[in-house]
Design a protein around this motif. Structure first.
Motif, PDB file in Angstrom:
ATOM      1  N   PRO A   2       0.813  -1.227   0.000  1.00  0.00           N
ATOM      2  CA  PRO A   2       0.000   0.000   0.000  1.00  0.00           C
ATOM      3  C   PRO A   2       0.842   1.272   0.000  1.00  0.00           C
ATOM      4  N   LYS A   3       2.208   1.118   0.004  1.00  0.00           N
ATOM      5  CA  LYS A   3       3.112   2.259   0.044  1.00  0.00           C
ATOM      6  C   LYS A   3       2.771   3.187   1.197  1.00  0.00           C
ATOM      7  N   LEU A   4       2.690   2.580   2.374  1.00  0.00           N
ATOM      8  CA  LEU A   4       2.328   3.290   3.588  1.00  0.00           C
ATOM      9  C   LEU A   4       3.499   3.213   4.563  1.00  0.00           C
ATOM     10  N   GLU A   5       3.865   4.355   5.163  1.00  0.00           N
ATOM     11  CA  GLU A   5       4.999   4.404   6.078  1.00  0.00           C
ATOM     12  C   GLU A   5       4.551   4.931   7.438  1.00  0.00           C
ATOM     13  N   LEU A   6       4.894   4.181   8.495  1.00  0.00           N
ATOM     14  CA  LEU A   6       4.628   4.594   9.868  1.00  0.00           C
ATOM     15  C   LEU A   6       5.952   4.959  10.524  1.00  0.00           C
ATOM     16  N   SER A   7       5.968   6.073  11.255  1.00  0.00           N
ATOM     17  CA  SER A   7       7.219   6.544  11.845  1.00  0.00           C
ATOM     18  C   SER A   7       6.963   7.085  13.246  1.00  0.00           C
TER      19      SER A   7
END
Length: 785
Positions: free
Chosen positions: A685-690
Motif C-alpha cells: 500500500p506504500k504506507l509508512e509509519l514513523s
C-alpha cells in the motif's frame, strides 16, 4: 557400445564447436563495418576510489564482448560501431549496474559508480575525514542523520530534527525568540556548526544559525562528539555539527539527454497547529512552504530554492486576550542558488544563500494611554560559499573551500495605539539598535596517497571576523591564521593511526600555539572495531565576550579584551559492531565512553575591579565532563529501528571551593537520556509509519543561596520530560506523498525548574518553556518528473 559412446562424444564436440564458433562470430560482428568507435570508462566505489576486478559485459544487437577493469578502475572497448549497446557491470559484494549507451561519437567516456551491499545501507561520511569514506571505516565516531531520517521527522527547522537525538538538548530564550543547543553537557559556544565543512557565522554564544538554514536543502547531518580542533580550529570543543547540503548528481555517461538538459522540481508544504491554536496559512500555527529546482546538462549543473517559514504565535490559555505572546511570532524567507561543474579532474561550485527573518515581541497596553511598546527583531544573513577540487593524479587531490558571510540584526522599537492603530518609531537611538557582523574564510588542503599504508593531508586556513554595533566597543576585528597537518598510517590491515597538529596565530587572543590530536582504529574482526582518541581542543573568545558593552537599568556587563582561549584535554574510547548478514539487512551497536578536562573556562561573573554590580567575562573556572552512551540499530527490508542511551555528568564547580567543602558535595552530577525511533514501510500500500521518542532526565546543578542566614550550596533541578512524535505517510501517486501526524504527544509546555537563574542576560528561574503543546500537522511533498 564403445562406438556409440565415441559417436556421442563426437557429436557433443561438434555441437560445442558450433556454439562457441557462433558466439565468436557474433562477437566479431560487433567490430566490423564502421569499426572506429572507442568506449572507455572508469569504475569507482562509494568512496570515489577506483575499483578493479569489475566484470564488464557489452551487449549489442549482433554480439557480446567482455572486459575487466584494471587497478585504476579503467576498461576499454576498441573498434566498435555506432549503435546502441548495453553495459552490465558486476563484482562480488556490489550491486550490479546496467546501462544503455548510444555510441554516436568517435570516443565515449564513462564514469560509473558501484555501491556495495554494505555501503548501500551504510552512510558515506566526510566530517573529519581526509576523503569520503564509509561510516564503518571512519577513524572518528560519526553519528549520521540521513535524508530519510530528516524526512520522516517532518521538522520545521534543523533544531526540530535534533530534538530527539541522544546527547542533544535545546533551550529557548523567550525574550529574543532564539533557541540554543548543547552537546554532551556543553553549551552552544563550544559546538562548531559547519555548512558543507565551512564554519557558519554566529553573532554570539547562541548557535542561532541552526534555525536559519533551509531544511529542504539538506542531504544529511553529521555529528562528531569531542574536540576536532586540528581539522576545524576554534570552537570545536564539544564537537562538530556538519550540515551537508543536497548536491545535484552529474551523470557524465553517453546516455541521451534532452536538448535543454534535465530539469527537476520539488514542492514541499507543511501546515501544523501550535497546540490547539491554528489558522490556515497565517497567524496561529506553523506554515512552511518550499519550491526547489535543479537542472543538469552534461558536466554543468545548477539548483535553486525559495522557502517561507512562518510561525504565527502561541499563547497559554490563562494568558488569552493579552498582547504579549508566550511564543513569539516569526517569519523567515530563505533563498539559495548554486551553479557548478564536474569534470574528470576538476569540480567546482558556487552557492549564494540569503535569509530574512522577522520576530515580533508585543508589549502590554498601558490603560492610561492605550499604547503599547513593541519590539521587532530583523535579521539579514547572506552566505556565499565556493568549492573547487582538483585531482591531477589518482594519488593526489587538492581542495579549496571559501566563504564570505554577512549577518545584520536590527532591533526596531515602536509604540502602537490600540485605539487609532497608529504605529510610531521611538526616536531614542538606544532602542533602535543594529549590530553587524561579517566574516571571510579560506581553507586549502592537499591530500597525497603515498602508498596503501600512508596518506598525508596538509592545509592552511585563514579566517577574518569583524563586528560593530552600539553594544560593541569600536569596530573590532579578529584574524586567525592556521597550518594543520594530519595523516593516516596503516601499519597492518587491522590498524589505522591518525596523528594531527594545528599551529595557530591569532591577532587578538592568546591562542594555543600547537593543538595535537591522536586517533586510532583497531579492527578486531570484520564486524567489530575499537576506536581510541586523544585531542586537545580550544574555544576562541567571541567578539561579544571581548568587546561587549551593555549598561542599562537591569544589566551591567562589560567585555574583557584580555581573555585567553579555553582549552581541553579530551579522551574517548568506543566499541563498534556492524553486521551485514545479507543484502538489505544491517545490525549495528556502538558503545562510547568519554572524559574531557577543560581549563580557562570563560564565565560571566562579578568583577570587583569594575564595581559591586558589574559583570564581566573572565577566565575563572575549570570544568569537566564525563559520560557514556550506547546506540543500536536494526534495518531489514521495510523496517528501521534505533535505540540510544546516554549517561552524562557535568562537573560541580563548587567542589573545590573552600567555603563549601564541608557540604560534602559530589564532584559530578549525572543526567540520563533515552531515545528510540521506529520506521516501517508497507511495500504494497506504500504506507509508512514513523515514531520518534526521547526521555530527557533531570538536569541538576549546584547554586549558592542564603539559607538560614548563611551562604550555602543547594541542588537546583530542571525536571525530566518525555517527548513523542508519530507520523503516517502515503504515496498517493508516483510523485506525490501525503503525511499526517502529531508531535509532542505528551503535551509538554513548561518544565519545572528550581534554579535561581544564571548570569546570562535573559536567564531566569521558575518554569522553563519547552514547547507549545501537542500539535498536529499535514505535509505534502511533490516531485517532478
Amino acid at each position: 557400445m564403445n562406438q556409440a559412446g565415441s559417436g556421442m562424444r563426437l557429436l557433443l564436440i561438434v555441437f560445442l564447436y558450433m556454439i562457441i564458433g557462433k558466439e565468436t562470430l557474433l562477437a566479431k560482428s560487433v567490430v566490423i563495418a564502421d569499426s572506429s568507435v572507442v568506449l572507455t570508462g572508469i569504475v569507482y566505489d562509494s568512496a570515489t576510489r577506483p575499483l578493479s576486478g569489475v566484470q564488464v559485459k557489452l551487449t549489442a544487437p549482433n554480439g557480446t564482448l567482455f572486459n575487466t577493469t584494471d587497478e585504476a578502475g579503467r576498461f576499454v572497448f576498441n573498434g566498435l560501431k555506432k549503435q546502441r549497446v548495453t553495459l552490465a557491470l558486476s563484482k562480488a559484494g556490489y550491486r550490479s549496474v546496467y546501462q544503455q549507451i548510444d555510441l554516436n561519437k568517435a570516443t565515449t567516456k564513462l564514469h560509473i559508480q558501484l555501491i556495495s551491499f554494505a555501503s548501500k545501507l551504510q552512510q558515506v561520511v566526510v566530517t573529519g575525514t581526509i576523503e569520503p569514506v564509509g561510516l564503518q571505516k571512519s577513524i572518528y565516531r560519526v553519528r549520521v542523520i540521513d535524508h530519510k531520517a530528516i524526512e520522516r521527522r517532518h521538522a520545521a527547522d534543523v533544531l526540530d530534527v535534533l530534538r530527539t537525538i541522544t546527547g542533544v538538548r535545546l533551550s529557548t530564550d523567550q525574550t529574543l525568540g532564539e533557541t540554543d543547543i548543547s552537546l554532551l553537557g556543553m553549551s552552544g559556544e563550544n559546538i562548531k556548526v559547519l555548512l558543507d565543512g565551512v564554519p557558519l557565522l554566529d553573532r554570539g554564544a547562541t548557535r542561532n544559525s541552526l534555525s536559519q538554514i533551509d531544511l529542504h536543502n539538506i542531504e544529511r547531518i553529521e555529528i562528531v562528539e569531542g574536540p576536532l580542533s586540528v581539522m576545524y580550529g576554534a570552537d570545536a570543543l564539544a564537537g562538530v555539527i556538519n550540515i551537508i547540503t543536497r548536491r545535484q548528481a552529474v551523470d557524465t555517461s553517453a546516455l541521451k539527454v534532452p536538448k535543454l538538459g534535465r530539469l527537476g522540481i520539488d514542492l514541499n508544504l507543511l501546515e501544523q497547529t501550535a497546540g490547539k491554536q491554528y489558522q490556515l496559512f497565517d497567524k496561529q500555527g506553523q506554515h512552511n512552504g518550499n519550491l526547489s529546482m535543479h537542472w543538469q546538462k552534461g558536466k554543468v549543473f545548477a539548483d535553486g530554492s525559495l522557502t517561507r517559514n512562518n510561525f504565527g504565535r502561541w499563547q497559554k490559555k490563562e494568558n488569552a486576550g493579552k498582547r504579549t505572546k508566550d511564543w513569539l511570532p516569526k517569519e523567515q524567507w530563505l533563498a539559495s542558488g548554486r551553479v557548478g561543474f564536474q569534470g574528470k579532474k576538476w569540480t567546482g561550485w558556487y552557492r549564494y544563500q540569503y535569509l530574512q527573518e522577522d520576530i515580533w515581541s508585543y508589549g502590554e497596553v498601558n490603560p492610561n494611554t492605550s499604547t503599547a511598546t513593541d519590539k521587532e527583531y530583523l535579521t539579514d544573513r547572506t552566505t556565499e560559499l565556493v568549492n573547487l577540487s582538483w585531482t591531477p593524479k589518482t594519488d593526489w587531490h587538492f581542495n579549496l573551500d571559501g566563504s564570505y558571510q554577512g549577518y545584520s540584526r536590527r532591533t526596531r522599537t515602536t509604540t502602537f495605539n490600540t485605539e487609532t492603530s497608529v504605529r510610531n518609531l521611538i526616536p531614542d537611538p538606544a532602542l533602535q539598535e543594529k549590530s553587524d557582523f561579517n566574516s571571510g574564510f579560506v581553507r586549502i588542503t592537499g591530500h597525497r596517497r603515498m602508498s596503501e599504508r600512508l596518506e598525508i593531508l596538509t592545509g592552511i586556513e585563514l579566517a577574518h571576523e569583524k563586528g560593530s554595533g552600539p553594544r560593541i566597543e569600536g569596530e573590532p576585528s579578529i584574524d586567525n591564521y592556521s597550518l594543520f597537518l594530519s595523516g593516516d598510517y596503516k601499519p597492518t590491515s587491522w590498524m589505522a593511526i591518525r596523528p594531527g597538529l594545528r599551529f595557530s596565530k591569532n591577532s587578538i587572543y592568546d591562542a594555543p600555539p600547537v593543538i595535537p590530536a591522536l586517533n586510532a582504529k583497531f579492527n578486531l574482526s570484520h564486524d567489530l572495531s575499537v576506536r581510541l582518541s586523544y585531542a586537545r581542543g580550544f574555544r576562541a573568545p567571541a567578539l561579544r565576550e571581548l568587546y561587549f558593552w551593555f549598561f542599562d537599568a537591569n544589566h551591567s556587563i562589560k567585555g574583557n579584551e584580555n581573555l585567553k582561549a579555553e582549552y581541553a584535554h579530551a579522551y574517548a574510547a568506543s566499541l563498534s559492531w556492524h553486521r551485514f548478514p545479507a543484502e538489505g539487512i544491517q545490525y549495528t551497536a556502538d558503545w562510547n565512553i568519554f572524559y574531557s578536562d577543560y581549563r580557562n573556562r570563560i564565565e560571566l561573573a562579578i568583577d570587583p575591579a569594575l564595581g559591586t554590580n558589574v559583570y564581566s567575562y573572565i577566565n575563572l573556572a575549570k570544568y569537566k565532563t564525563l559520560g557514556t552512551s550506547l546506540h543500536g540499530s536494526l534495518q531489514k527490508e521495510g523496517l528501521h529501528a534505533g535505540l540510544g542511551f546516554s549517561y552524562i555528568a557535568k562537573y560541580n564547580t563548587y567542589v573545590d571551593d573552600e567555603d563549601y567543602k564541608d557540604g560534602h558535595l559530589p564532584t559530578f552530577i549525572w543526567s540520563p537520556e533515552l531515545s528510540a525511533d521506529l520506521d516501517y514501510t508497507f511495500a504494497r500500500p506504500k504506507l509508512e509509519l514513523s515514531m520518534q521518542y526521547k526521555f530527557t532526565g533531570t538536569l541538576s546543578q549546584y547554586e549558592i543561596d542564603e539559607i538560614n542566614g548563611k551562604q550555602q550550596a543547594y541542588l537546583a533541578k530542571t525536571a525530566s520530560f518525555n517527548w513523542l512524535d508519530f507520523s503516517l505517510s502515503k504515496s498517493l501517486i508516483k510523485s506525490l506523498k501525503l503525511s499526517v501526524g502529531v508531535k509532542n504527544i505528551f503535551d509538554i509546555t513548561d518544565i519545572n525548574n528550581t534554579s535561581m537563574g544564571g548570569a546570562e542576560a535573559h536567564s531566569t528561574g521558575g518554569p522553563l518553556p519547552l514547547s507549545y503543546g501537542r500539535s498536529y500537522f499535514v505535509a505534502v511533498h511533490w516531485h517532478w518528473p
